[in-house]
Design a protein around this motif. Structure first.
Motif, PDB file in Angstrom:
ATOM      1  N   VAL A 115       0.984  -1.472  -0.039  1.00  0.00           N
ATOM      2  CA  VAL A 115       0.423   0.088   0.448  1.00  0.00           C
ATOM      3  C   VAL A 115       0.809   1.422   0.009  1.00  0.00           C
ATOM      4  O   VAL A 115       1.878   1.517   0.743  1.00  0.00           O
ATOM      5  CB  VAL A 115      -0.563   0.091   1.167  1.00  0.00           C
ATOM      6  CG1 VAL A 115      -1.564   0.900   1.046  1.00  0.00           C
ATOM      7  CG2 VAL A 115      -1.815  -0.963   0.881  1.00  0.00           C
ATOM      8  N   LEU A 116       0.229   1.996  -0.654  1.00  0.00           N
ATOM      9  CA  LEU A 116       1.253   3.477  -1.165  1.00  0.00           C
ATOM     10  C   LEU A 116      -0.119   4.512  -0.313  1.00  0.00           C
ATOM     11  O   LEU A 116      -1.257   4.406  -0.685  1.00  0.00           O
ATOM     12  CB  LEU A 116       1.514   3.598  -2.847  1.00  0.00           C
ATOM     13  CG  LEU A 116       1.977   5.430  -2.720  1.00  0.00           C
ATOM     14  CD1 LEU A 116       3.729   5.163  -2.418  1.00  0.00           C
ATOM     15  CD2 LEU A 116       2.076   5.446  -4.201  1.00  0.00           C
ATOM     16  N   THR A 117       0.652   5.621   0.592  1.00  0.00           N
ATOM     17  CA  THR A 117      -0.009   6.105   1.384  1.00  0.00           C
ATOM     18  C   THR A 117       0.663   7.674   1.380  1.00  0.00           C
ATOM     19  O   THR A 117       1.754   7.650   0.994  1.00  0.00           O
ATOM     20  CB  THR A 117       0.258   6.085   3.052  1.00  0.00           C
ATOM     21  OG1 THR A 117       0.771   6.123   3.680  1.00  0.00           O
ATOM     22  CG2 THR A 117      -0.311   4.888   3.365  1.00  0.00           C
ATOM     23  N   ASN A 118      -0.402   8.399   1.025  1.00  0.00           N
ATOM     24  CA  ASN A 118       0.520   9.768   0.684  1.00  0.00           C
ATOM     25  C   ASN A 118       1.290  10.026  -1.147  1.00  0.00           C
ATOM     26  O   ASN A 118       2.500  10.705  -0.720  1.00  0.00           O
ATOM     27  CB  ASN A 118       0.517  10.883   1.503  1.00  0.00           C
ATOM     28  CG  ASN A 118      -0.636  11.279   2.610  1.00  0.00           C
ATOM     29  OD1 ASN A 118      -1.766  11.020   1.865  1.00  0.00           O
ATOM     30  ND2 ASN A 118      -0.491  11.943   3.559  1.00  0.00           N
ATOM     31  N   THR A 146      11.076  11.637  -2.204  1.00  0.00           N
ATOM     32  CA  THR A 146       9.891  11.593  -1.722  1.00  0.00           C
ATOM     33  C   THR A 146       8.335  11.262  -2.449  1.00  0.00           C
ATOM     34  O   THR A 146       8.058  10.863  -1.291  1.00  0.00           O
ATOM     35  CB  THR A 146       9.973  12.485  -0.118  1.00  0.00           C
ATOM     36  OG1 THR A 146       9.593  13.367  -0.394  1.00  0.00           O
ATOM     37  CG2 THR A 146      11.119  12.677   0.478  1.00  0.00           C
ATOM     38  N   ASN A 147       8.556  11.825  -3.668  1.00  0.00           N
ATOM     39  CA  ASN A 147       6.994  11.469  -4.373  1.00  0.00           C
ATOM     40  C   ASN A 147       7.354  10.175  -4.524  1.00  0.00           C
ATOM     41  O   ASN A 147       7.201   9.693  -5.999  1.00  0.00           O
ATOM     42  CB  ASN A 147       7.346  12.502  -4.860  1.00  0.00           C
ATOM     43  CG  ASN A 147       5.461  12.642  -5.551  1.00  0.00           C
ATOM     44  OD1 ASN A 147       4.779  12.484  -5.126  1.00  0.00           O
ATOM     45  ND2 ASN A 147       5.681  13.188  -6.875  1.00  0.00           N
ATOM     46  N   ILE A 148       6.370   9.410  -4.421  1.00  0.00           N
ATOM     47  CA  ILE A 148       6.479   8.095  -4.995  1.00  0.00           C
ATOM     48  C   ILE A 148       5.348   8.019  -5.520  1.00  0.00           C
ATOM     49  O   ILE A 148       3.830   7.670  -5.182  1.00  0.00           O
ATOM     50  CB  ILE A 148       6.516   7.155  -4.193  1.00  0.00           C
ATOM     51  CG1 ILE A 148       7.900   6.604  -3.014  1.00  0.00           C
ATOM     52  CG2 ILE A 148       6.265   5.043  -5.358  1.00  0.00           C
ATOM     53  CD1 ILE A 148       7.540   5.624  -1.996  1.00  0.00           C
ATOM     54  N   SER A 149       5.562   8.572  -7.328  1.00  0.00           N
ATOM     55  CA  SER A 149       4.100   8.322  -8.151  1.00  0.00           C
ATOM     56  C   SER A 149       3.785   7.201  -8.922  1.00  0.00           C
ATOM     57  O   SER A 149       2.120   7.041  -8.811  1.00  0.00           O
ATOM     58  CB  SER A 149       4.572   8.922  -9.651  1.00  0.00           C
ATOM     59  OG  SER A 149       5.876   8.169 -10.262  1.00  0.00           O
ATOM     60  N   ASP A 150       4.281   5.805  -8.747  1.00  0.00           N
ATOM     61  CA  ASP A 150       3.591   4.717  -8.720  1.00  0.00           C
ATOM     62  C   ASP A 150       4.205   3.431  -8.047  1.00  0.00           C
ATOM     63  O   ASP A 150       5.577   3.692  -7.273  1.00  0.00           O
ATOM     64  CB  ASP A 150       2.872   4.322 -10.085  1.00  0.00           C
ATOM     65  CG  ASP A 150       1.790   3.730 -10.694  1.00  0.00           C
ATOM     66  OD1 ASP A 150       1.472   2.858  -9.619  1.00  0.00           O
ATOM     67  OD2 ASP A 150       1.894   3.079 -11.569  1.00  0.00           O
ATOM     68  N   VAL A 160       9.087  -5.648  -5.086  1.00  0.00           N
ATOM     69  CA  VAL A 160       7.962  -3.831  -5.545  1.00  0.00           C
ATOM     70  C   VAL A 160       8.684  -3.120  -6.182  1.00  0.00           C
ATOM     71  O   VAL A 160       9.628  -3.212  -5.828  1.00  0.00           O
ATOM     72  CB  VAL A 160       7.337  -3.926  -3.835  1.00  0.00           C
ATOM     73  CG1 VAL A 160       8.726  -3.153  -3.599  1.00  0.00           C
ATOM     74  CG2 VAL A 160       6.224  -2.143  -4.436  1.00  0.00           C
ATOM     75  N   TRP A 161       8.000  -2.616  -7.701  1.00  0.00           N
ATOM     76  CA  TRP A 161       8.905  -0.981  -8.013  1.00  0.00           C
ATOM     77  C   TRP A 161       8.677  -0.159  -7.629  1.00  0.00           C
ATOM     78  O   TRP A 161       6.942   0.169  -7.613  1.00  0.00           O
ATOM     79  CB  TRP A 161       8.659  -1.458  -9.611  1.00  0.00           C
ATOM     80  CG  TRP A 161       9.868  -3.167  -9.626  1.00  0.00           C
ATOM     81  CD1 TRP A 161      11.135  -2.844 -10.462  1.00  0.00           C
ATOM     82  CD2 TRP A 161       9.390  -3.845  -9.827  1.00  0.00           C
ATOM     83  NE1 TRP A 161      12.000  -4.358 -10.687  1.00  0.00           N
ATOM     84  CE2 TRP A 161      10.405  -5.043 -10.520  1.00  0.00           C
ATOM     85  CE3 TRP A 161       8.310  -5.057  -9.954  1.00  0.00           C
ATOM     86  CZ2 TRP A 161       9.874  -6.294 -10.054  1.00  0.00           C
ATOM     87  CZ3 TRP A 161       7.760  -5.873 -10.633  1.00  0.00           C
ATOM     88  CH2 TRP A 161       8.923  -6.781 -10.429  1.00  0.00           C
ATOM     89  N   LEU A 162       9.079   1.155  -7.217  1.00  0.00           N
ATOM     90  CA  LEU A 162       8.725   2.117  -7.452  1.00  0.00           C
ATOM     91  C   LEU A 162       9.057   3.451  -8.306  1.00  0.00           C
ATOM     92  O   LEU A 162       9.924   2.961  -8.750  1.00  0.00           O
ATOM     93  CB  LEU A 162       9.243   2.694  -6.080  1.00  0.00           C
ATOM     94  CG  LEU A 162       9.463   2.312  -4.611  1.00  0.00           C
ATOM     95  CD1 LEU A 162       9.600   2.348  -3.181  1.00  0.00           C
ATOM     96  CD2 LEU A 162       8.140   1.595  -4.295  1.00  0.00           C
ATOM     97  N   SER A 163       8.357   4.362  -8.380  1.00  0.00           N
ATOM     98  CA  SER A 163       8.091   5.017  -9.138  1.00  0.00           C
ATOM     99  C   SER A 163       8.698   6.624  -8.822  1.00  0.00           C
ATOM    100  O   SER A 163       7.525   6.710  -8.286  1.00  0.00           O
ATOM    101  CB  SER A 163       7.366   4.980 -10.895  1.00  0.00           C
ATOM    102  OG  SER A 163       6.963   6.294 -11.444  1.00  0.00           O
ATOM    103  N   TYR A 164       9.183   7.560  -9.133  1.00  0.00           N
ATOM    104  CA  TYR A 164       9.909   8.501  -8.149  1.00  0.00           C
ATOM    105  C   TYR A 164       9.611   9.436  -9.168  1.00  0.00           C
ATOM    106  O   TYR A 164       9.688   9.610 -10.616  1.00  0.00           O
ATOM    107  CB  TYR A 164      10.715   8.628  -7.904  1.00  0.00           C
ATOM    108  CG  TYR A 164      10.704   8.020  -6.163  1.00  0.00           C
ATOM    109  CD1 TYR A 164      10.429   8.740  -5.353  1.00  0.00           C
ATOM    110  CD2 TYR A 164      11.364   6.822  -6.205  1.00  0.00           C
ATOM    111  CE1 TYR A 164      11.230   7.893  -3.999  1.00  0.00           C
ATOM    112  CE2 TYR A 164      11.729   6.151  -5.459  1.00  0.00           C
ATOM    113  CZ  TYR A 164      11.015   6.244  -3.935  1.00  0.00           C
ATOM    114  OH  TYR A 164      11.397   6.185  -2.378  1.00  0.00           O
ATOM    115  N   GLY A 165       8.274  10.442  -8.863  1.00  0.00           N
ATOM    116  CA  GLY A 165       8.033  11.987 -10.117  1.00  0.00           C
ATOM    117  C   GLY A 165       8.930  12.747  -9.456  1.00  0.00           C
ATOM    118  O   GLY A 165       9.696  12.257  -9.076  1.00  0.00           O
TER     119      GLY A 165
END
Length: 172
Positions: A115-118, A146-150, A160-165
């Motif tokens: 789960v991604l929050t905020n 800190t801005n994880i977009s997806d 888990v892969w994180l995409s940062y904005g």
């Protein structure tokens, strides 16, 4: 959405949001725009876009890959559960400290949730969403981003892969 030989279907409306395909019944597609939430049922190039789901205020939806009809809608900081294909929402499964912005379930190991929050913090559950552990990477690892977009999750849930904005080229 694309419907095979009939080409692209256009529904009009406002800004779109997430689209979720039910892995247990891929003819069921859950779509949302700014004003409504509905379940489309594809039928040889036609669909019933007016099957409104209960409580249209949820923002994100994850579908259990093995239990027919089980879905996990998210509204604000609440991860909820439905056992009847979103006709009703029966329970709040977990309450997070901030607003949920994405929910993912591992297809081959559905006891693993992310789960991604905020758009900032990542939580992981290994017990089907009963408990969660915060696993957000440190800003040292992410070059202070800190801005994880997806997020996306491997089929077995081990990765888990994180995409940062934030326009940048140091952390993707």
């Amino acid at each position: 959405w694309f419907d095979g030989d009939s080409g692209w279907e256009y529904d009009g409306g406002a800004d779109s949001h997430d689209v979720t395909i039910n892995p247990a019944q891929p003819k069921w597609i859950y779509a949302a725009d700014i004003y409504r939430k509905y379940r489309m049922i594809t039928k040889d190039a036609s669909y019933d876009k007016f099957f409104s789901v209960v409580d249209a205020s949820f923002k994100y939806l994850a579908i259990h890959p093995n239990i027919y009809g089980r879905a996990y809608p998210a509204k604000d900081q609440y991860l909820m559960q439905s056992n009847d294909n979103m006709a009703t929402v029966i329970d709040t499964l977990y309450t997070f400290p901030s607003v949920i912005t994405k929910v993912k379930i591992a297809l081959k190991n559905p006891s693993i949730f992310y789960v991604l929050t905020n758009n900032r913090d990542i939580y992981k559950s290994t017990d089907g969403g009963n408990t969660f552990t915060k696993i957000t990477p440190s800003t040292t690892v992410t070059s202070n981003k800190t801005n994880i977009s997806d997020i996306e999750v491997s089929n077995d849930g081990s990765t888990v892969w994180l995409s940062y904005g934030q326009v940048q080229n140091v952390c993707k």
